[in-house]
Design an enzyme around this catalytic site. Structure first.
Site, mmCIF file in Angstrom:
data_model
loop_
_atom_site.group_PDB
_atom_site.id
_atom_site.type_symbol
_atom_site.label_atom_id
_atom_site.label_comp_id
_atom_site.label_asym_id
_atom_site.label_seq_id
_atom_site.Cartn_x
_atom_site.Cartn_y
_atom_site.Cartn_z
ATOM 1 N N THR B 156 0.873 -1.186 0.000
ATOM 2 C CA THR B 156 0.000 0.000 0.000
ATOM 3 C C THR B 156 0.905 1.230 0.000
ATOM 4 O O THR B 156 1.310 1.695 -1.050
ATOM 5 C CB THR B 156 -0.955 -0.006 1.209
ATOM 6 O OG1 THR B 156 -0.211 -0.199 2.409
ATOM 7 C CG2 THR B 156 -1.976 -1.116 1.074
ATOM 8 N N THR B 193 -0.661 -10.221 12.509
ATOM 9 C CA THR B 193 0.007 -9.063 11.936
ATOM 10 C C THR B 193 -0.345 -8.765 10.493
ATOM 11 O O THR B 193 -0.498 -9.674 9.709
ATOM 12 C CB THR B 193 1.525 -9.277 11.967
ATOM 13 O OG1 THR B 193 2.123 -8.168 11.349
ATOM 14 C CG2 THR B 193 1.927 -10.521 11.243
ATOM 15 N N THR B 406 -7.959 10.461 -0.077
ATOM 16 C CA THR B 406 -8.307 11.539 -1.012
ATOM 17 C C THR B 406 -7.245 11.743 -2.083
ATOM 18 O O THR B 406 -6.203 11.118 -2.065
ATOM 19 C CB THR B 406 -8.510 12.850 -0.238
ATOM 20 O OG1 THR B 406 -7.422 13.030 0.663
ATOM 21 C CG2 THR B 406 -9.794 12.794 0.548
#
Lengths: 406, 406
Positions: B156, B193, B406
Site C-alpha cells: 500500500t 500481523t 483523497t
C-alpha cells in the site's frame, strides 16, 4: 440546593482570595533568559492540599518530594515550579536539588521548607542549574495578578497559557476556584496529569478535597491525549486556604455536589485547552462513546480513538477516512459487536449497525475543516458514556519533537 | 542436530518447490490501474496451513473467511490477496464479496472454493469493486517467479517489497521456507500481523505448524510497531505443501528446532523490513530490553519504547533526548526500579543505575545519524530479554496519513 457557577473573565489561579504568584526568566530554558521559567504560587494562609501524581514508574524528583510531603498531610503555603528542566532521571543529586529548591523558596517567602511543594517540566535527564534558580527566586515578586505570569512560566511548547476560574454561589456561601495548567507534549495522563495547580478560598475537608480532585481528573485531564506518552512529571495539585470561612465542605452533602460540579468545570476547561494546544495541533477532536457495557469500556474506546495517530493525521488533512475510527474502537479492548456499531462525524451518520451509509463526502469534509471536530461512536450494547479530547497530528508535531533538546 | 540455514539471494514466497504466484493491476487502487493490486499464491499440492489473524474486535471480511476455513482444518491450495481496499467494516455485503472472491479464484485455478483463503488491505469502510476483481483474476498468470509480483501487489504505502527465503539443511533433509509481507501503516500487531504469507515445501505436522507460527510471530511481527494502530486486516498465513517428502516435522524434536529457527529468521527478516519501511520512515530503531523480571515485562518495555512518538521524533531529528527512553520504560507497566536502570544508545552508556552519565553529545548524534539505531535498556532486576523494532516519526508520516483516501 441553590447554586450558581460562572466563569470569571480573565480568571486564573490567583483569582481566589489570598493567593499570590510571580515569575521570572531565570535562564533555565537557556542562557538568553528571555522566557519566564521559574514561578511561585503562594497562599497567605496555609492550605489543605491534595495532589495526584504521575503513574509513570519513573518519577521526577519534584514528584517524589510532593508524594512525601502530601503523605504527611502537612498544610502547604507555596508551590515553586520551573519549566525547561524536569529534574527527572537525575538520581540522588536531583532529589537533593528539589529539596534545596523548596528550602530556597521557603526562605524567600518566610515559610517552613516542608510547607513548600515543587514541580518541574522540561527535558528529562538533565540537572537543574541551581545557581540560576537561587538567583531567580530572590527576584520574584508576588502579586494578586501574578497567576497570569505563573501560567506563562510553566509553558514549554505551549503556544498559549491555560487559565480558568469560576465564581461559585453555593446556598449563602460564595467562593472561587481557579487553576492553571500546561501541556503540550508527553500528554496521556493516567490518574494524574501534566502540571496543573488549582486553588480555592473555600474551606474544604481534606478527605473530600482529595476525593473531589480524583473525580474531577477522571472526567477532565485523564480524558486528554496528545501523543500517548505519560510524563514522569505529571503533577496536579489543589490548595484550599479557607479564607471564605464557610463550614468545611464534606463529602455527600449539597455543598459538596456544587463544589464538585464547579471543580469539574474548571478542570474540563483546562483539559480542553491542553488538547487544543497539543504540540503542532490545528484542531480539537472530541470523541464521545455511548452505549458501552461499562464505564471502563466507554473510557477505553474514547481514549483509543482520540489517541490514534492515523485518525489524528486524517483529521489534520480533512480526509473523511472514518474507517480509522472503527479500527481504533476495535482494538481498544472494549466489548464491540460490529453489527451494532454506529459512527458519526458531527451530525453525519457514516456507519449504521456495522454497514457503511452512502458517504456525504463534502459534508464530512466541511465538519473536519472546523476548529472542533466532534466524533460520536455508539456501541449500542449498554448505557455507559465517556468523552475524550485530543488534537490532530501535524508535520509541526514532528518538527517540534525532532529538535526538542537541540 | 546437524543443521544449516542460509538466506537465498532474491528469495521470495515462491522459492519453495511447488509454489506459483502472479499479480495484475486490476484497478482496485484507482481507475488508472497502473499499480498491481490483485495477486494469487498457488500451491501445486494442497497445503497444511496455519494462520494468525487480527486481535482487533473489528475483523475484515477476509479475516472472518480465513478464520472459518482455518478452523475446519481444510488443506489450502491458494490465497487471493488485494490491496487498495481492506473490505473491512462493510457488513454482510463485504462478507459475501469475500466468499465470491474465493470462488472466482477457485474457478480460475481449478480448485474447490473452500480451498482458497482471502486477504485484503487498504481503505476501511469501502466495498470491493467486484467487477474489476473478476476481470483481474482471469488475466493473472502464475509462475515460479511470481512471488516478486505478489510482493509488489500487496503493497500500500510501502516503498519496497518485503521478501525473504532460507534454504535449510536439517540432518539429511533439505527444504526451503519463503515469505512476503507488507507494511507500512496501522502496524502494531498483537498475536497476528499485517499481511504476510509464508510457504515451505517441508512436510509439517499441522499442530506443530501452528505452534511454530505462533512462536515465530512472537519474536518477529509482534515486536514491530510503526504507529500503535492494530489493523482489522492483520493476516499471517503459512502453507506447507510437503513436496520435500520428509517425515512430517513434529514438536519437541531436533528437526522441529531447526524448522523453528529457520522460520524465526525469515519472520524477523520480514518484520525488520516492515519497521524499516514504516510510513515516512528514514531509520530503523531496534530496542533491546535486558534484565526484566519476566518475559512479559521485557516485551512491554521494548514495545513501549519503540512505539513512543516522542522518541521516534527525536531519533528522526538526531536529538540525543534519551530521557524519552526512560519516560517510556516508566509507563510501560514493566517493573522498574529507577536506581537500577541503565540506558545506552549504540555503545554509549547514558544512564547508569538511574543517574545520568556525562553526555557525549557528538557520539550519540553520530549513532542517531546511522540507518539503524540500537537502543539498549537494562532493568537489572531479572534475566528476561526482548527486542522490538520500529522506525522514526517524520513529517512524511503525517503527510501520507492526512490524505490517504483523497
Amino acid at each position: 440546593m441553590q447554586a450558581e457557577i460562572a466563569f470569571i473573565e480573565g480568571g486564573t489561579v490567583t483569582s481566589p482570595q489570598g493567593f499570590h504568584a510571580g515569575a521570572v526568566a531565570a535562564g533555565i530554558k537557556g542562557s538568553a533568559g528571555e522566557r519566564p521559567d521559574l514561578a511561585v504560587l503562594f497562599s497567605q494562609v496555609p492550605c489543605v492540599t491534595a495532589g495526584l501524581l504521575t503513574s509513570n514508574r519513573i518519577k521526577s524528583a519534584p514528584v517524589l518530594l510532593c508524594q512525601e510531603r502530601l503523605k504527611e498531610g502537612r498544610r502547604v503555603v507555596a508551590v515553586v515550579a520551573n519549566s525547561g528542566c524536569a529534574n527527572a532521571s537525575t538520581g540522588d543529586r536531583g532529589l537533593a536539588d528539589a529539596v534545596e529548591m523548596a528550602a530556597l523558596t521557603a526562605k524567600a517567602i518566610g515559610a517552613e521548607p516542608e510547607e513548600v511543594l515543587v514541580a518541574g517540566t522540561g527535558v528529562i535527564g538533565r540537572l537543574l542549574p541551581m545557581d540560576r534558580i537561587g538567583g531567580g527566586l530572590q527576584s520574584i515578586s508576588l502579586s494578586r495578578e501574578g497567576g497570569h505570569e505563573l501560567a506563562r512560566a510553566i509553558m514549554t511548547t505551549d503556544t498559549f497559557p491555560k487559565e480558568a476560574a469560576v465564581a461559585v454561589r453555593s446556598g449563602d456561601t460564595r467562593y472561587t476556584i481557579g487553576g492553571v495548567a500546561k501541556g503540550s507534549g508527553m500528554i496521556h495522563p493516567n490518574l494524574a496529569t501534566l502540571l496543573s495547580f488549582l486553588t480555592t478560598d473555600a474551606a474544604v475537608d481534606p478527605a473530600f478535597l482529595e476525593l473531589a480532585l480524583r473525580r474531577a481528573a477522571k472526567v477532565s485531564f485523564n480524558m486528554v491525549s496528545v501523543d500517548g506518552d505519560t510524563s514522569p512529571s505529571d503533577t496536579l495539585l489543589i490548595m484550599a486556604n479557607g479564607l471564605t470561612e464557610n463550614p468545611p465542605i464534606v463529602d455527600g452533602t449539597g455543598p459538596a455536589e456544587v463544589f464538585q460540579d464547579a471543580l469539574n468545570q474548571v478542570c474540563i476547561h483546562l483539559a480542553k485547552s491542553i488538547a487544543r494546544d497539543g504540540e503542532g495541533a490545528t484542531r480539537l477532536i472530541e470523541v464521545t462513546v455511548n452505549g458501552a457495557v461499562s464505564q471502563a469500556d466507554a473510557v477505553a474506546a474514547a481514549r483509543t480513538v482520540v489517541s490514534s495517530p492515523l485518525l489524528k493525521a486524517a483529521v489534520y488533512g480533512c480526509d473523511p477516512n472514518w474507517g480509522r475510527v472503527v479500527a481504533a474502537v476495535g482494538r481498544s479492548g472494549a466489548e464491540v459487536e460490529e453489527a451494532m456499531l454506529d459512527v458519526s462525524i458531527g451530525d453525519i451518520l457514516l456507519l449504521k449497525a456495522g454497514s457503511p451509509e452512502p458517504l456525504d463526502n463534502e459534508g464530512v469534509v466541511r465538519i473536519l475543516k472546523g476548529s472542533e471536530v466532534p466524533i460520536t461512536v455508539n456501541l449500542n450494547l449498554g448505557t455507559a458514556s465517556a468523552t475524550a479530547w485530543g488534537c490532530d497530528l501535524t508535520e509541526e508535531y514532528v518538527v517540534i519533537n525532532s529538535r526538542y533538546t537541540t
